[in-house]
Scaffold this motif. Structure first.
Motif, PDB file in Angstrom:
ATOM      1  N   MET A   1      42.554  27.059  47.157  1.00 55.21           N
ATOM      2  CA  MET A   1      43.254  28.152  45.994  1.00 55.21           C
ATOM      3  C   MET A   1      44.735  28.257  46.914  1.00 55.21           C
ATOM      4  O   MET A   1      44.134  28.993  48.593  1.00 55.21           O
ATOM      5  CB  MET A   1      42.844  29.041  45.601  1.00 55.21           C
ATOM      6  CG  MET A   1      42.908  30.316  45.091  1.00 55.21           C
ATOM      7  SD  MET A   1      42.379  31.619  44.710  1.00 55.21           S
ATOM      8  CE  MET A   1      41.583  31.644  46.381  1.00 55.21           C
ATOM      9  N   LEU A   3      46.992  31.626  48.399  1.00 55.77           N
ATOM     10  CA  LEU A   3      46.821  33.175  48.733  1.00 55.77           C
ATOM     11  C   LEU A   3      48.313  33.540  49.595  1.00 55.77           C
ATOM     12  O   LEU A   3      48.748  33.324  50.239  1.00 55.77           O
ATOM     13  CB  LEU A   3      45.735  33.768  49.920  1.00 55.77           C
ATOM     14  CG  LEU A   3      44.284  33.047  49.346  1.00 55.77           C
ATOM     15  CD1 LEU A   3      43.113  33.451  50.345  1.00 55.77           C
ATOM     16  CD2 LEU A   3      44.411  33.871  47.627  1.00 55.77           C
ATOM     17  N   ARG A  61      41.701  38.006  30.761  1.00 56.18           N
ATOM     18  CA  ARG A  61      40.529  39.681  30.842  1.00 56.18           C
ATOM     19  C   ARG A  61      41.593  40.272  30.015  1.00 56.18           C
ATOM     20  O   ARG A  61      40.218  41.148  29.739  1.00 56.18           O
ATOM     21  CB  ARG A  61      41.036  39.907  32.042  1.00 56.18           C
ATOM     22  CG  ARG A  61      41.151  38.975  32.903  1.00 56.18           C
ATOM     23  CD  ARG A  61      40.591  39.843  34.229  1.00 56.18           C
ATOM     24  NE  ARG A  61      41.217  38.965  36.124  1.00 56.18           N
ATOM     25  CZ  ARG A  61      40.666  39.121  36.798  1.00 56.18           C
ATOM     26  NH1 ARG A  61      40.701  40.436  37.078  1.00 56.18           N
ATOM     27  NH2 ARG A  61      40.636  38.253  37.903  1.00 56.18           N
ATOM     28  N   GLN A 117      45.162  37.857  44.961  1.00 54.01           N
ATOM     29  CA  GLN A 117      46.759  36.790  43.964  1.00 54.01           C
ATOM     30  C   GLN A 117      48.045  37.296  43.929  1.00 54.01           C
ATOM     31  O   GLN A 117      48.021  36.576  42.751  1.00 54.01           O
ATOM     32  CB  GLN A 117      45.703  36.829  42.632  1.00 54.01           C
ATOM     33  CG  GLN A 117      43.234  36.843  43.280  1.00 54.01           C
ATOM     34  CD  GLN A 117      43.770  35.197  42.783  1.00 54.01           C
ATOM     35  OE1 GLN A 117      44.042  34.415  42.734  1.00 54.01           O
ATOM     36  NE2 GLN A 117      41.868  35.217  42.928  1.00 54.01           N
ATOM     37  N   VAL A 145      34.074  44.531  51.118  1.00 59.43           N
ATOM     38  CA  VAL A 145      34.027  43.659  49.811  1.00 59.43           C
ATOM     39  C   VAL A 145      32.413  43.080  50.022  1.00 59.43           C
ATOM     40  O   VAL A 145      31.489  42.199  49.902  1.00 59.43           O
ATOM     41  CB  VAL A 145      35.182  42.422  50.136  1.00 59.43           C
ATOM     42  CG1 VAL A 145      34.807  41.817  49.550  1.00 59.43           C
ATOM     43  CG2 VAL A 145      36.223  42.631  50.843  1.00 59.43           C
ATOM     44  N   PRO A 146      32.730  43.015  48.066  1.00 59.24           N
ATOM     45  CA  PRO A 146      31.169  43.293  47.215  1.00 59.24           C
ATOM     46  C   PRO A 146      31.093  41.524  47.574  1.00 59.24           C
ATOM     47  O   PRO A 146      31.700  40.986  47.213  1.00 59.24           O
ATOM     48  CB  PRO A 146      30.678  43.789  46.232  1.00 59.24           C
ATOM     49  CG  PRO A 146      32.885  43.543  45.401  1.00 59.24           C
ATOM     50  CD  PRO A 146      32.996  43.391  47.032  1.00 59.24           C
ATOM     51  N   GLY A 148      29.554  38.414  46.005  1.00 63.99           N
ATOM     52  CA  GLY A 148      29.300  37.571  44.834  1.00 63.99           C
ATOM     53  C   GLY A 148      29.475  38.122  43.470  1.00 63.99           C
ATOM     54  O   GLY A 148      30.795  38.640  44.180  1.00 63.99           O
ATOM     55  N   GLY A 151      30.693  44.195  42.557  1.00 60.69           N
ATOM     56  CA  GLY A 151      31.623  44.637  42.162  1.00 60.69           C
ATOM     57  C   GLY A 151      32.045  45.046  40.880  1.00 60.69           C
ATOM     58  O   GLY A 151      32.432  46.078  40.217  1.00 60.69           O
ATOM     59  N   ALA A 152      31.137  44.278  39.657  1.00 58.19           N
ATOM     60  CA  ALA A 152      31.522  44.311  37.817  1.00 58.19           C
ATOM     61  C   ALA A 152      30.718  45.543  37.418  1.00 58.19           C
ATOM     62  O   ALA A 152      30.183  45.978  38.425  1.00 58.19           O
ATOM     63  CB  ALA A 152      30.094  42.605  37.544  1.00 58.19           C
TER      64      ALA A 152
ATOM     65  N   GLY B  59      39.104  36.254  48.468  1.00 64.27           N
ATOM     66  CA  GLY B  59      40.359  36.029  47.915  1.00 64.27           C
ATOM     67  C   GLY B  59      39.282  36.574  46.455  1.00 64.27           C
ATOM     68  O   GLY B  59      39.222  37.349  45.605  1.00 64.27           O
ATOM     69  N   GLU B  60      38.443  35.226  46.615  1.00 61.54           N
ATOM     70  CA  GLU B  60      37.177  35.363  44.997  1.00 61.54           C
ATOM     71  C   GLU B  60      36.658  37.258  44.410  1.00 61.54           C
ATOM     72  O   GLU B  60      36.176  37.234  43.618  1.00 61.54           O
ATOM     73  CB  GLU B  60      36.691  34.120  44.816  1.00 61.54           C
ATOM     74  CG  GLU B  60      37.416  33.148  44.261  1.00 61.54           C
ATOM     75  CD  GLU B  60      36.328  31.476  45.143  1.00 61.54           C
ATOM     76  OE1 GLU B  60      35.220  31.949  44.339  1.00 61.54           O
ATOM     77  OE2 GLU B  60      36.934  30.837  44.972  1.00 61.54           O
ATOM     78  N   ARG B  61      35.901  37.064  45.738  1.00 66.98           N
ATOM     79  CA  ARG B  61      34.972  38.557  46.011  1.00 66.98           C
ATOM     80  C   ARG B  61      35.538  39.694  45.200  1.00 66.98           C
ATOM     81  O   ARG B  61      35.429  40.349  44.949  1.00 66.98           O
ATOM     82  CB  ARG B  61      34.178  38.921  47.190  1.00 66.98           C
ATOM     83  CG  ARG B  61      33.984  37.920  47.754  1.00 66.98           C
ATOM     84  CD  ARG B  61      32.333  38.570  48.994  1.00 66.98           C
ATOM     85  NE  ARG B  61      32.357  37.017  49.356  1.00 66.98           N
ATOM     86  CZ  ARG B  61      31.517  38.326  50.742  1.00 66.98           C
ATOM     87  NH1 ARG B  61      31.741  38.677  51.300  1.00 66.98           N
ATOM     88  NH2 ARG B  61      30.931  37.353  51.872  1.00 66.98           N
ATOM     89  N   LEU B  62      37.381  39.937  46.273  1.00 68.96           N
ATOM     90  CA  LEU B  62      38.357  41.076  45.362  1.00 68.96           C
ATOM     91  C   LEU B  62      38.029  40.489  44.010  1.00 68.96           C
ATOM     92  O   LEU B  62      38.918  41.835  43.407  1.00 68.96           O
ATOM     93  CB  LEU B  62      38.946  40.869  46.227  1.00 68.96           C
ATOM     94  CG  LEU B  62      39.180  41.802  47.710  1.00 68.96           C
ATOM     95  CD1 LEU B  62      41.546  41.948  48.279  1.00 68.96           C
ATOM     96  CD2 LEU B  62      38.872  42.867  47.149  1.00 68.96           C
ATOM     97  N   ASP B  63      38.198  39.898  42.973  1.00 63.53           N
ATOM     98  CA  ASP B  63      38.718  39.620  42.264  1.00 63.53           C
ATOM     99  C   ASP B  63      37.915  40.241  41.535  1.00 63.53           C
ATOM    100  O   ASP B  63      37.602  40.826  40.335  1.00 63.53           O
ATOM    101  CB  ASP B  63      38.792  37.983  42.322  1.00 63.53           C
ATOM    102  CG  ASP B  63      39.811  37.392  40.972  1.00 63.53           C
ATOM    103  OD1 ASP B  63      41.007  38.495  41.239  1.00 63.53           O
ATOM    104  OD2 ASP B  63      40.186  36.862  40.714  1.00 63.53           O
ATOM    105  N   ASN B  64      36.574  40.408  41.757  1.00 61.10           N
ATOM    106  CA  ASN B  64      35.603  41.195  41.045  1.00 61.10           C
ATOM    107  C   ASN B  64      36.173  42.966  40.757  1.00 61.10           C
ATOM    108  O   ASN B  64      35.098  43.614  40.187  1.00 61.10           O
ATOM    109  CB  ASN B  64      34.399  40.702  41.319  1.00 61.10           C
ATOM    110  CG  ASN B  64      33.429  39.913  41.237  1.00 61.10           C
ATOM    111  OD1 ASN B  64      34.286  38.736  40.227  1.00 61.10           O
ATOM    112  ND2 ASN B  64      33.170  40.126  42.577  1.00 61.10           N
ATOM    113  N   PHE B  65      36.708  43.271  41.384  1.00 63.97           N
ATOM    114  CA  PHE B  65      37.247  44.477  41.036  1.00 63.97           C
ATOM    115  C   PHE B  65      38.271  44.186  40.037  1.00 63.97           C
ATOM    116  O   PHE B  65      39.137  43.714  39.563  1.00 63.97           O
ATOM    117  CB  PHE B  65      37.727  44.618  42.540  1.00 63.97           C
ATOM    118  CG  PHE B  65      36.907  45.631  43.784  1.00 63.97           C
ATOM    119  CD1 PHE B  65      36.173  46.828  43.573  1.00 63.97           C
ATOM    120  CD2 PHE B  65      36.610  44.761  44.433  1.00 63.97           C
ATOM    121  CE1 PHE B  65      35.407  47.104  44.545  1.00 63.97           C
ATOM    122  CE2 PHE B  65      35.668  45.493  45.753  1.00 63.97           C
ATOM    123  CZ  PHE B  65      35.139  46.399  45.387  1.00 63.97           C
TER     124      PHE B  65
END
Lengths: 153, 153
Positions: A1, A3, A61, A117, A145-146, A148, A151-152, B59-65
């Motif tokens: 991916m 960035l 989303r 992103q 940074v959470p 997994g 952060g959901a 980057g993927e983790r940040l996507d969870n915010f």
DNA sequence: TGGATATATATGGAATACCATGGAAAATTA
DNA sequence: TAATTTTCCATGGTATTCCATATATATCCA
């Protein structure tokens, strides 16, 4: 991916042309549409930039909101209605529409700020403050940074 | 998974080039991007280095915010905007951007410090102090390594 | 075990390619 | 035809690649 990484300051000529940093172009390489999508930021005096494919994901989303909720409506209006799709010219430049350049207070220089992103476009002078604030916020709020899907909500 | 181990001091030439220790290069071998990602440390006057794949994970983790939340924005700005992606040249070197070299007080030599998943780049003199402090902290706090998924919240 | 040779790494400098940028030419629109 | 937009080309500067040498590490054979 791919960035969007790092910060690059490029010139805006009198016709509104700006080179998209080559590293960013690489992140856009294998896209159906060769260009970027820009719109006004809701939080700052800057522009937000995405690859076209990411806009599609955004659409999905937004689907998670109730279809007729005011939140959905507001967000969709703020994002999609306002967005412009800018093609790259042969030398990797885009032309900033006057309205957007004005909004982001871009006079002769534009700072492309990679945020993973997405990216932002700032007036280089304003950016410095923003950066310090972001660093401060990360430290004082102990933001991390959470792992997994931490952060959901 | 790449592991960065041990400490190596290499020279920085006048163009800012430094050899990445060969052991570190081995840890980067099977990556899509041949190079490292560097940014300013939040805690020390040194640089932090990662494999590109680690940035992808971030980057993927940040996507969870939430995409436009201020937390997401602050973190992304603090992490990605400052980061630089440095490719290895044919001889296993990278060029340190001037701003980063300045921040880490690197004049002519750079100490690569392996820390497992990441590494740091220090001014060799500053490093000595830092090391003593770290050892002291470990002793006085009786710090130990958590087992299994001990880090999960 | 010692010495010599070979391999790998680090370092310095030069040649090359790429990128950002400004301007001109061609095409499009009104 | 005038004005605007888009494409094309030229240049300077910078970054990347290439090659040549030095230093250190490992290997081999006597």
């Amino acid at each position: 991916m791919p960035l969007f990484l790092s910060t690059h300051v490029n010139k805006v000529d009198k016709k509104g042309r700006v080179s998209v940093p080559s590293g960013f172009r690489a992140a856009l390489a294998d896209q159906s549409f060769q260009g970027v999508v820009l719109f006004r930021s809701n939080n700052h005096e800057c522009l937000e930039g995405f690859a076209y494919s990411y806009m599609e994901e955004l659409g999905e989303r937004l689907d998670n909101f109730d279809l007729f909720s005011s939140e959905q409506d507001d967000l969709a209006t703020a994002i999609f209605a306002d967005a412009v799709q800018l093609p790259l010219d042969g030398d990797g430049r885009v032309i900033l529409p006057e309205g957007l350049a004005e909004f982001a207070l871009l006079d002769g220089r534009a700072a492309f700020v990679g945020l993973g992103q997405k990216f932002q476009i700032w007036n280089p002078d304003k950016l410095e403050k923003r950066r310090n604030n972001a660093r401060k916020a990360v430290r004082s709020n102990a933001l991390t940074v959470p792992k997994g899907n931490g952060g959901a909500s």
